[in-house]
Scaffold this motif. Sequence first.
Motif, PDB file in Angstrom:
ATOM      1  N   THR B 422       0.866  -1.176   0.000  1.00  0.00           N
ATOM      2  CA  THR B 422       0.000   0.000   0.000  1.00  0.00           C
ATOM      3  C   THR B 422       0.902   1.225   0.000  1.00  0.00           C
ATOM      4  O   THR B 422       2.105   1.125   0.254  1.00  0.00           O
ATOM      5  N   GLY B 423       0.294   2.383  -0.230  1.00  0.00           N
ATOM      6  CA  GLY B 423       1.051   3.615  -0.178  1.00  0.00           C
ATOM      7  C   GLY B 423       1.088   4.180   1.236  1.00  0.00           C
ATOM      8  O   GLY B 423       0.639   3.532   2.191  1.00  0.00           O
ATOM      9  N   ALA B 424       1.642   5.403   1.352  1.00  0.00           N
ATOM     10  CA  ALA B 424       1.714   6.060   2.655  1.00  0.00           C
ATOM     11  C   ALA B 424       0.324   6.150   3.273  1.00  0.00           C
ATOM     12  O   ALA B 424      -0.670   6.389   2.567  1.00  0.00           O
ATOM     13  N   GLY B 425       0.254   5.949   4.574  1.00  0.00           N
ATOM     14  CA  GLY B 425      -1.033   6.019   5.260  1.00  0.00           C
ATOM     15  C   GLY B 425      -2.001   4.932   4.821  1.00  0.00           C
ATOM     16  O   GLY B 425      -3.209   5.071   4.953  1.00  0.00           O
ATOM     17  N   ASP B 426      -1.472   3.860   4.272  1.00  0.00           N
ATOM     18  CA  ASP B 426      -2.284   2.726   3.830  1.00  0.00           C
ATOM     19  C   ASP B 426      -3.096   3.049   2.572  1.00  0.00           C
ATOM     20  O   ASP B 426      -4.029   2.308   2.231  1.00  0.00           O
ATOM     21  N   ALA B 427      -2.757   4.140   1.905  1.00  0.00           N
ATOM     22  CA  ALA B 427      -3.493   4.503   0.684  1.00  0.00           C
ATOM     23  C   ALA B 427      -3.177   3.506  -0.427  1.00  0.00           C
ATOM     24  O   ALA B 427      -2.156   2.825  -0.402  1.00  0.00           O
ATOM     25  N   THR B 428      -4.067   3.461  -1.392  1.00  0.00           N
ATOM     26  CA  THR B 428      -3.840   2.582  -2.539  1.00  0.00           C
ATOM     27  C   THR B 428      -2.647   3.101  -3.341  1.00  0.00           C
ATOM     28  O   THR B 428      -2.478   4.304  -3.519  1.00  0.00           O
ATOM     29  N   LEU B 429      -1.820   2.183  -3.806  1.00  0.00           N
ATOM     30  CA  LEU B 429      -0.657   2.576  -4.600  1.00  0.00           C
ATOM     31  C   LEU B 429      -1.120   3.162  -5.925  1.00  0.00           C
ATOM     32  O   LEU B 429      -1.993   2.589  -6.590  1.00  0.00           O
ATOM     33  N   ALA B 430      -0.526   4.274  -6.291  1.00  0.00           N
ATOM     34  CA  ALA B 430      -0.874   4.871  -7.582  1.00  0.00           C
ATOM     35  C   ALA B 430      -0.268   4.026  -8.699  1.00  0.00           C
ATOM     36  O   ALA B 430       0.833   3.492  -8.546  1.00  0.00           O
ATOM     37  N   PRO B 431      -0.978   3.919  -9.832  1.00  0.00           N
ATOM     38  CA  PRO B 431      -0.418   3.165 -10.963  1.00  0.00           C
ATOM     39  C   PRO B 431       0.912   3.758 -11.384  1.00  0.00           C
ATOM     40  O   PRO B 431       1.049   4.984 -11.476  1.00  0.00           O
ATOM     41  N   GLY B 432       1.871   2.893 -11.619  1.00  0.00           N
ATOM     42  CA  GLY B 432       3.174   3.362 -12.069  1.00  0.00           C
ATOM     43  C   GLY B 432       4.088   3.823 -10.953  1.00  0.00           C
ATOM     44  O   GLY B 432       5.260   4.119 -11.183  1.00  0.00           O
ATOM     45  N   GLN B 433       3.565   3.904  -9.760  1.00  0.00           N
ATOM     46  CA  GLN B 433       4.400   4.349  -8.631  1.00  0.00           C
ATOM     47  C   GLN B 433       5.444   3.265  -8.328  1.00  0.00           C
ATOM     48  O   GLN B 433       5.096   2.087  -8.254  1.00  0.00           O
ATOM     49  N   PRO B 434       6.720   3.654  -8.183  1.00  0.00           N
ATOM     50  CA  PRO B 434       7.737   2.634  -7.863  1.00  0.00           C
ATOM     51  C   PRO B 434       7.370   1.921  -6.556  1.00  0.00           C
ATOM     52  O   PRO B 434       6.986   2.575  -5.575  1.00  0.00           O
ATOM     53  N   ASP B 435       7.456   0.614  -6.575  1.00  0.00           N
ATOM     54  CA  ASP B 435       7.017  -0.101  -5.385  1.00  0.00           C
ATOM     55  C   ASP B 435       8.138  -0.899  -4.715  1.00  0.00           C
ATOM     56  O   ASP B 435       7.927  -1.517  -3.686  1.00  0.00           O
TER      57      ASP B 435
END
Lengths: 209, 491
Positions: B422-435
């Motif tokens: 997940t992203g920061a704060g448990d947000a959904t990962l943005a498409p294309g965001q380095p993971d």
Amino acid sequence: MARPARADSEGMTLRARASRQQTGESFPEAVAQWRLTLRTEVKTTSSLPTSVFHARDATLEAMLAASTEAMLARLQTPSRAANPGAAAVAGQRLERIGVAELQALPLLLRAGGDRPPRIDDHARTEAIGVLADAALGADEAAAATAAELLQERFGIGAGGDRDADAAQLRQHLSAALPADAAGGPALAAIAHAVVDAVAARTAASPAPA
Amino acid sequence: MILGAAAQLRHEAVVAFAHAFVIAALNRQVHDRDSRWVADSLADVVTALRTAEAIGVDLPLMLQCSDDRLHHDGESLDGPSLQARSLLRRCAERGVAMLAFRRGLDAAEVNRLLDLLLLRRNVDALTRCNRDAALTALGIRNVDITLRSVGDPANRRAAIDPEARALHNYQELAEALQHNHGLALRDLELTIDETAAAIERTLADFDEPSHLLALATQDDVDRFTVGHSVRVALLALQVARRMGATRDQLVRVGSAALLHDIGKSKVPQDVLFKQGPLDAAERAAMMQHPRNGAAILLEQREGVDLAAVGAAFCHHMGPTGAGYPDAVAPVRPGGISRLVRVCDVFEALTSIRPYKRALTPIEAYAVMFRDIGEFDPSWLRAFVRTIGLFPDGTRVRLTDGALAVVRSQTTCPEQPIVQLLTGAGDATLAPGQPDHFTIGDTVDGDTLRIASIETQERCVEVPDLDVPPAPTAADACLPGFGPCGAPAHGG
């Protein structure tokens, strides 16, 4: 997915056992156990068929099931704020680890300056010590094998001069002691006893020249 | 796969039933048909079936048998499958595709079913024309047996799937060990060569260590502590390989680790699996297992590697020989014993036991460093740096609230490479965001670190781990451990 329950020696799962003992089970486990107990008791204490005790209203039962599932799902999701690990499950010990101990790990991993360990380190010293112990203390078959191996692989008792053999063995055994410990008369006595045992057990099959 | 809570309970009930059935089959292969151990395990099968029904599992409860695993509703039951190899092989010999257990099953009937599945004389009893007659003759009324179709490629995955090969290897190690424990129990000659051969075959697939180590985290039936020994062997092989051991050395390490607890076959099972604390006499009996193990191995006519004898004798000793057994002659453990000891204690600390909960690896390391005198420090450090403070697959929460999973190690154990879930704060990962990134890297101005480890039952907070600025000479001399931040060699 949760780890499957481990079966213990009596075949009962640990989860079931913990629930049965009423010791710190989680809520869903308690519910499952309660349902099991209830149904079992109904079956054993009433002559009425079990279905008599089921909910008659299918809609109500479905709503109950849905709300219970939602509640259980929430309970099963670990809280980020709390540290449930801090509260040990009753009856199951949980080692306490201090924050400082965790913080120290990276430095501990770099401390010491030790050389890389090697698979064969101390192999000879270990083998002689273990075989000497077996030659003196193990049951017949193992002691006989240990004596043979001491003679064949390490030359203990192969020379015919027991005092010389004991001195040689003592030197080997002392390698297992700390650098500042000489072993003294006790070690000498052990070495003699091992050499005597080797001689006694290998007398019928002298070592090859 | 994510299951609802009720479905999870049903799944666990099926797993518990499959475990019970596998244990009963194992007991039948080791003990007399009418022994107490067999009787107890048969009763457990019946109890597990009733429990499953009470929890809401539909009966008949169906276990599908492929060549390498048990399944239920098409889902693999990996834990029970780990030690089910001989049972599955016998089912395959008889062409059994599925066993369906109905209400009304009793212990005697389970025993007769095992007669049918395990005894050599019944190998042809389940041909299509014989099946019904065999079931009737044996009085098996509450188990349906479905046979495989002709040409059913039940094992087609094994040749191509690393995960399936890893399972096969694990089962092979477990079977070899199980077999030897049974032989030792009856004072028969062990099959040491087969054990070494199983290690050899495992090494052939050891370039996929993550699959094997993933299996090492599966709960399996801990009959004779077989699961524990297999896990210790896999850990020891990982570390020894990392330290540059030759193939011959790896076989010796693996065999020694696999057999280190062989002496427990002589410990009364009442003591071995006792739930509560041991009394003095029981403790004394338990503390004999290292000496018993060495004796069992010495008694083998074929001869056995002295390193295995040493590991059996010394795996409860510190580097100076302190610990137990209380040797008559001074003993200093060798390198393999020291490695096995580290793996043995780590596995014990990170496993669930009836009396204790499982520690996470980083907590286990803290406990082990607390008692550093109990271990060879160089082997302990090599172990931690190989397995990692946060081993591959660990789910972690980062300081920005993102959830991530550890994917690989770097040369700095506190700085693994993670993959964001997940992203920061448990947000959904943005498409294309380095993971993928390395812990300690700066992302959008923030230096992210691991805030907590999330296991199924616990959330363990991780303090800020100081990152030393540069590796020391000690780092440089450990093979495979380069400067901080570099991907770990072979990791």
